[in-house]
Scaffold this motif. Structure first.
Motif, PDB file in Angstrom:
ATOM      1  N   GLU A 291      -6.439  -5.383   0.938  1.00 35.44           N
ATOM      2  CA  GLU A 291      -7.315  -5.247   2.108  1.00 35.44           C
ATOM      3  C   GLU A 291      -8.569  -6.119   1.927  1.00 35.44           C
ATOM      4  O   GLU A 291      -8.823  -7.035   2.706  1.00 35.44           O
ATOM      5  CB  GLU A 291      -7.682  -3.777   2.333  1.00 35.44           C
TER       6      GLU A 291
ATOM      7  N   ASP B 207      -2.222  -1.354   8.638  1.00 38.60           N
ATOM      8  CA  ASP B 207      -3.554  -0.826   8.351  1.00 38.60           C
ATOM      9  C   ASP B 207      -4.131  -0.150   9.591  1.00 38.60           C
ATOM     10  O   ASP B 207      -3.957  -0.628  10.706  1.00 38.60           O
ATOM     11  CB  ASP B 207      -4.473  -1.969   7.900  1.00 38.60           C
TER      12      ASP B 207
ATOM     13  N   ASP C 229      -0.680  -4.672   3.064  1.00 37.36           N
ATOM     14  CA  ASP C 229      -0.767  -3.363   3.711  1.00 37.36           C
ATOM     15  C   ASP C 229       0.015  -3.519   5.015  1.00 37.36           C
ATOM     16  O   ASP C 229      -0.428  -4.223   5.925  1.00 37.36           O
ATOM     17  CB  ASP C 229      -2.233  -2.994   3.994  1.00 37.36           C
TER      18      ASP C 229
ATOM     19  N   GLU D  19       0.834  -1.206   0.000  1.00 32.31           N
ATOM     20  CA  GLU D  19       0.000   0.000   0.000  1.00 32.31           C
ATOM     21  C   GLU D  19       0.872   1.261   0.000  1.00 32.31           C
ATOM     22  O   GLU D  19       0.484   2.295  -0.528  1.00 32.31           O
ATOM     23  CB  GLU D  19      -0.912   0.020   1.218  1.00 32.31           C
TER      24      GLU D  19
ATOM     25  N   ARG E  90      -8.901  -0.910  -0.131  1.00 33.06           N
ATOM     26  CA  ARG E  90      -8.206  -1.369  -1.332  1.00 33.06           C
ATOM     27  C   ARG E  90      -8.526  -2.834  -1.627  1.00 33.06           C
ATOM     28  O   ARG E  90      -8.544  -3.666  -0.711  1.00 33.06           O
ATOM     29  CB  ARG E  90      -6.696  -1.197  -1.142  1.00 33.06           C
TER      30      ARG E  90
HETATM   31 MG    MG Z   1      -4.828   0.206   4.875  1.00 38.56          MG
END
Ligand code: MG
Ligand code: AHM
Length: 332
Positions: free
Chosen positions: A278, A121, A118, A97, A274
């Motif tokens: 995600e 997060d 990610d 990310e 995303r």
């Molecule tokens: Mg995130």
């Protein structure tokens, strides 16, 4: 602890070794790859736990590709995953990310896997001591595939997916398509130990989880759905819980049932979350645990991505709650 209980301990490494038998061509490669992820998450959790002490909280003054301010821990977490996976020969590409472009390892012609992740997060929550997490998915690289296109695979092609919640304890949850397993980090030994065997999401729950402050911005069907959940229109009265950290909100939904959603809004017509690193990992886990994940119209895992950082609306949770949304949508 009794001697008998000691003998029952299964570490995540042992578990992964058993799981990898489904990849006959993988040898020890797959477990070596996943051990890179578990090592990175141990490094991240150690830093998260000491964050206040080390005075590393706060903005790093840089803006990531999504236009959001990065926190220092984001950068550390991103580097930890790159470091631990970059040295694994089986990794052809890393998609984070935090980086606009994937990092490709040219010359590794035989490398079989792409990891999308990610690294941290929900990181806007760290300076108020709220749980954050790491999400990841492993994709198989098709022979010779290069560039960002190599990672543009629908979620049903994920080979493995998982997340780690840095909460009151550190928990890793993962699937390779044969059920969902959770491991709690034992800080005394530094190992993830099996704590949640073959997780099944309850067929329904009594919690909905959404940023309700945006409700006036949601499309009509989402407004009717949330209002219906709140009023008991669908046969059950619901409670509301929203942490604002997807991994934590999903972890609760996985264990207790109910629904987590991030709908489209006026400012984010495709939602905020995303798809690749995600929504897809959570959707894979949800389905493996008996739940469902849709983007409002179709199964999340069937969506063909067109760019690595693309966003998607997300409705994720127990089968009954997601099907209630689908019914409402189809009734018009
Ligand atoms: Mg995130
Ligand atoms: P991030 O990847 O920049 O941390 O943003 C994703 C997070 C999710 O963890 C969470 O579900 C969502 O943003 C919360 O957004 P909002 O504050 O709009 O409700």
């Amino acid at each position: 602890m009794s001697e008998q209980k000691e003998r029952l301990i299964v570490t995540v490494q042992q578990h992964i070794l058993q799981q990898q038998q489904q990849f006959p061509d993988a040898g020890g490669v797959f477990s070596w790859l996943l051990s890179g992820i578990t090592l990175a998450t141990k490094m991240i959790q150690a830093k998260v736990r000491r964050a206040g002490l080390l005075d590393i909280l706060g903005d790093a003054g840089e803006v990531n590709v999504q236009g959001e301010t990065q926190q220092k821990l984001d950068i550390y977490a991103n580097e930890a995953v790159h470091h631990c996976l970059g040295i694994r020969d089986s990794v052809a590409q890393l998609v984070s990310e935090e980086n606009e472009e994937p990092r490709s390892f040219d010359g590794r012609e035989d490398a079989k896997y792409i990891v999308v992740f990610d690294p941290l997060d929900g990181s806007s929550n760290i300076d108020v001591n709220v749980s954050v997490g790491t999400t990841f998915a492993v994709l198989r690289r098709s022979a010779g595939a290069k560039g960002p296109e190599a990672a543009l695979q629908p979620g049903h092609q994920q080979v493995a997916a998982g997340y780690v919640v840095y909460g009151s304890s550190t928990i890793l949850v993962y699937t390779t398509g044969r059920g969902v397993y959770g491991f709690t980090l034992d800080p005394a030994v530094g190992a993830y130990v099996l704590s949640h065997d073959d997780i099944k999401m309850p067929p329904h729950g009594d919690i909905y989880s959404v940023n309700e402050a945006y409700i006036d911005d949601f499309p009509d069907v989402y407004q009717r759905y949330i209002t219906g959940l709140r009023r008991g229109t669908f046969g059950r009265r619901y409670k509301s819980r929203y942490i604002g950290s997807m991994v934590s909100d999903f972890h609760r939904t996985l264990l207790k049932g109910g629904v987590f959603l991030y709908p489209p809004t006026h400012s984010h017509a495709e939602g905020k979350l995303r798809l690749l690193y995600e929504a897809n990992p959570m959707a894979f886990i949800a389905e493996q645990a008996g739940g469902k994940a849709i983007d409002g119209r179709r199964r999340v895992l069937d969506v063909q991505p067109h760019s690595i950082h693309q966003r998607t609306p997300l409705i994720l949770g127990s089968r009954e709650e997601v099907e209630t949304f689908e019914r409402l949508r189809d009734e018009g």
